[in-house]
Write an enzyme that holds these catalytic residues in place. Structure first.
Site, mmCIF file in Angstrom:
data_model
loop_
_atom_site.group_PDB
_atom_site.id
_atom_site.type_symbol
_atom_site.label_atom_id
_atom_site.label_comp_id
_atom_site.label_asym_id
_atom_site.label_seq_id
_atom_site.Cartn_x
_atom_site.Cartn_y
_atom_site.Cartn_z
ATOM 1 N N HIS A 1 40.925 39.327 34.192
ATOM 2 C CA HIS A 1 42.092 38.317 34.405
ATOM 3 C C HIS A 1 41.447 37.329 35.469
ATOM 4 C CE1 HIS A 1 46.085 36.475 35.560
ATOM 5 N NE2 HIS A 1 45.802 36.476 36.733
ATOM 6 N N CYS A 2 41.317 35.958 35.565
ATOM 7 C CA CYS A 2 40.544 35.211 36.197
ATOM 8 C C CYS A 2 41.394 34.478 37.512
ATOM 9 C CB CYS A 2 39.930 34.095 35.329
ATOM 10 S SG CYS A 2 39.023 33.046 36.514
ATOM 11 N N PRO A 3 41.634 34.900 38.692
ATOM 12 C CA PRO A 3 42.381 34.274 39.615
ATOM 13 C C PRO A 3 42.068 32.645 39.739
ATOM 14 C CG PRO A 3 40.792 35.598 40.754
ATOM 15 C CD PRO A 3 40.553 35.883 39.298
#
Length: 621
Positions: free
Chosen positions: A455-457
């Site tokens: 999951h890439c912020p």
């Protein structure tokens, strides 16, 4: 000698403490299942032989005339003993010899299915249902099997019983639903989360106390479940028979955490008529805008203050203190930690915005900086278009969410349970789906993603099979844009700043360019910082994609997956086909039809069959 697991009695109207009471029943021994050192079972009675699963001795006694329907001195039948000890072969045998599948017995007047459910024997539950056992029957304390499974935290059995037709809102004799039991008895999130996924009614009250599931969670101090119930719009203002709300019960127990969360939930619903500032705090959309907008303001203020024509650094220091105080106020008042991606996304968008503003106003459009259009301006424009496109696709496109209708979910649960495969390694108790190979449930997005990478912020989204290629494009064009920014800063200093690096040395040169244009120096520092993490990330990604044929999640958790061979120095992946083929398949390179990449729908791939001839290839089935 044989002690069954504790079973909670439902609350009665005479309970003064508003909580279930515990009872015990004969039925199970911790020693059952351990191999006896005695090889001669010829002297064992049939009850003991059943408990230990000595099939030949049991058959010998039945063939000699023992009645399988006959209860022992504790009013327990052989089928009960076989069920509680998960002796499936004996259950089949006893039923074939006339055992009654729903015969009541024991102190709790339970069926064999009740006993198997309490112990969490899913395979036994499946077998008894195949033989016609009725899961809706109630035991001596008024509970059916789905209530027992919920209160003992047997998530897979809860899922199976509901998939087989049991009502998710079924009430026991005292009006307790499975959700109420899970909220009161099970501090694990799985049973409650599963029931909520099945669209359970969260605001039902029990028969005697009129407590909702939220009331019971507060009574148990079950903070994890309280959070789940509040997120599912549980009524924080519901009153029980005494007129008490969950907040009242939390205050009675002097639990600060519960009181604060319930008060926040009430304010969010508008029950406490908060002031204007509190209304803003409760507005989730407004909080998200604040989190996204704060980095724009902070980055500009840091550079603006430094660029002011003021000689007093004390005054500038006071201004920076004011910025810090403002950020602290916004953080404590409006930042919502449940929106994990908003702040990093805001930092990325703000940094790139001010970089573009700087480029356009101070470098590319400055008449004194003569940069050729064809070799600088046009490539920069094309790179920007590609960057915006790939960022947008990474941010908003489907990363590979695994979807299923409610009927499909129930069918999957039944199929997995009846094949002995309903376990959390391949089944998601939140999404109620069979997890395809290489997929993972994202705790941030609360959904299962096919070929999950991470999951890439920075893009506010998961990276998976649906957008991984766009994410790589985003990293590449972002790196190019940052490189252009660094190049622009150097061009600016060369023309506008009186410096001589070879004569003055590094530290004096650094002082000169910082004092020449503090804003430009601030943008340069931002560019260098982002260049470092983007360069490292893109190199790691390319190494995993081309060199290893795995995702970030698989590399971090390779030992959890059976299809990887992990040593101290390497990871052998069945998905690795060599550097060139890995890149062709990942980017789906076709080269006008000259190359044929292997396109795989990772949302529907569940197993791997290895190529025994080569030892390294695989076939998805």
């Amino acid at each position: 000698m044989w002690a069954a697991p504790a079973h909670c009695c439902p609350p009665s109207e005479h309970d003064t403490e508003l909580k279930p009471q515990s009872h015990y029943n004969h039925g199970y021994s911790e020693n059952v299942g351990r191999k006896s050192h005695v090889d001669d079972y010829s002297t064992w009675d049939i009850v003991k032989a059943t408990q230990y699963g000595i099939f030949e001795r049991c058959r010998e006694l039945v063939e000699a005339g023992y009645d399988v329907q006959q209860p022992d001195k504790e009013n327990v039948t052989l089928l009960h003993w076989a069920a509680i000890n998960n002796r499936i072969d004996l259950v089949k045998y006893y039923i074939s010899k006339g055992a009654m599948v729903d015969q009541l017995g024991g102190d709790l007047n339970s069926t064999p299915l009740h006993w198997a459910t309490r112990q969490g024997h899913l395979s036994m539950v499946v077998q008894l249902l195949k033989y016609g056992s009725d899961p809706s029957l109630i035991d001596g304390e008024g509970c059916s099997c789905v209530h027992l499974a919920a209160q003992f935290g047997h998530t897979s059995i809860v899922a199976y019983l509901i998939a087989k037709g049991q009502d998710v809102d079924m009430m026991d004799q005292n009006g307790m639903t499975p959700l109420m039991w899970a909220a009161y008895r099970t501090h694990s999130v799985d049973p409650t989360r599963l029931l909520l996924t099945f669209n359970v009614s969260v605001n039902l009250g029990d028969k005697y106390h009129k407590n909702t599931a939220l009331h019971w969670a507060v009574l148990a101090g079950n903070t994890t479940v309280i959070t789940l119930l509040l997120d599912s719009n549980s009524n924080v203002d519901a009153q029980n028979i005494k007129g008490e709300t969950p907040l009242d019960l939390a205050k009675q127990r002097k639990n600060v955490w519960m009181v604060n969360h319930l008060q926040e939930a009430r304010q969010a619903k508008g029950y406490d008529s908060p002031g204007y500032l509190k209304k803003l705090k409760m507005d989730k959309e407004f909080r998200q805008k604040i989190m996204l907008g704060t980095p724009f303001l902070v980055i500009w203020l840091v550079g603006f203050i430094a660029d002011l024509d003021i000689d007093s650094w004390l005054l500038k220091g006071l201004m920076y203190c004011g910025v810090w105080v403002t950020v602290q106020f916004l953080s404590k008042s409006f930042f919502d930690h449940s929106m994990h991606s908003a702040l990093p996304l805001g930092i990325y968008l703000a940094t790139k915005f001010w970089m573009y503003v700087t480029c356009q106003s101070a470098v590319l459009l400055n008449s004194s900086v003569h940069l050729p259009f064809a070799t600088v301006h046009l490539p920069f424009l094309l790179n920007s278009v590609c960057l915006f496109y790939n960022f947008g696709k990474s941010w908003k496109s489907d990363p590979g969410i695994i979807k299923a209708s409610e009927e499909q979910k129930k069918k999957t649960i039944v199929e997995l349970a009846e094949t002995g495969s309903l376990d959390l390694s391949i089944f998601c108790s939140t999404c109620l789906i069979r997890k395809p190979i290489r997929s993972k449930h994202c705790a941030v997005c609360n959904r299962c993603i096919a070929k999950f990478d991470h999951h890439c912020p920075w893009v506010g989204n998961c990276v998976g099979s649906g957008n991984h290629r766009y994410f790589m494009g985003y990293l590449f064009f972002l790196l190019c844009m940052i490189s252009w920014m660094i190049y622009g800063c150097i061009c600016y200093w060369r023309i506008h700043c009186a410096t001589n690096y070879t004569k003055d040395g590094f530290w004096l040169y650094l002082t000169q360019i910082a004092s020449c244009s503090p804003w430009m120096f601030w943008m340069f520092l931002n560019s260098v910082f982002h260049f470092m993490w983007v360069a490292v990330l893109i190199m790691c990604q390319l190494y995993q994609i081309a060199g290893l044929g795995i995702t970030t999640n698989e590399r971090m958790n390779a030992r959890r997956y059976k299809h990887f061979k992990v040593t101290a120095t390497s990871i052998e992946s069945p998905f690795n086909h060599g550097c060139v083929r890995n890149l062709i398949d990942f980017f789906e390179i076709r080269c006008c039809g000259l190359i044929r990449p292997k396109a795989i729908d990772w949302t529907t791939q569940y197993t791997i069959e290895y190529d025994q001839t080569s030892g390294s290839g695989y076939q998805l089935v």
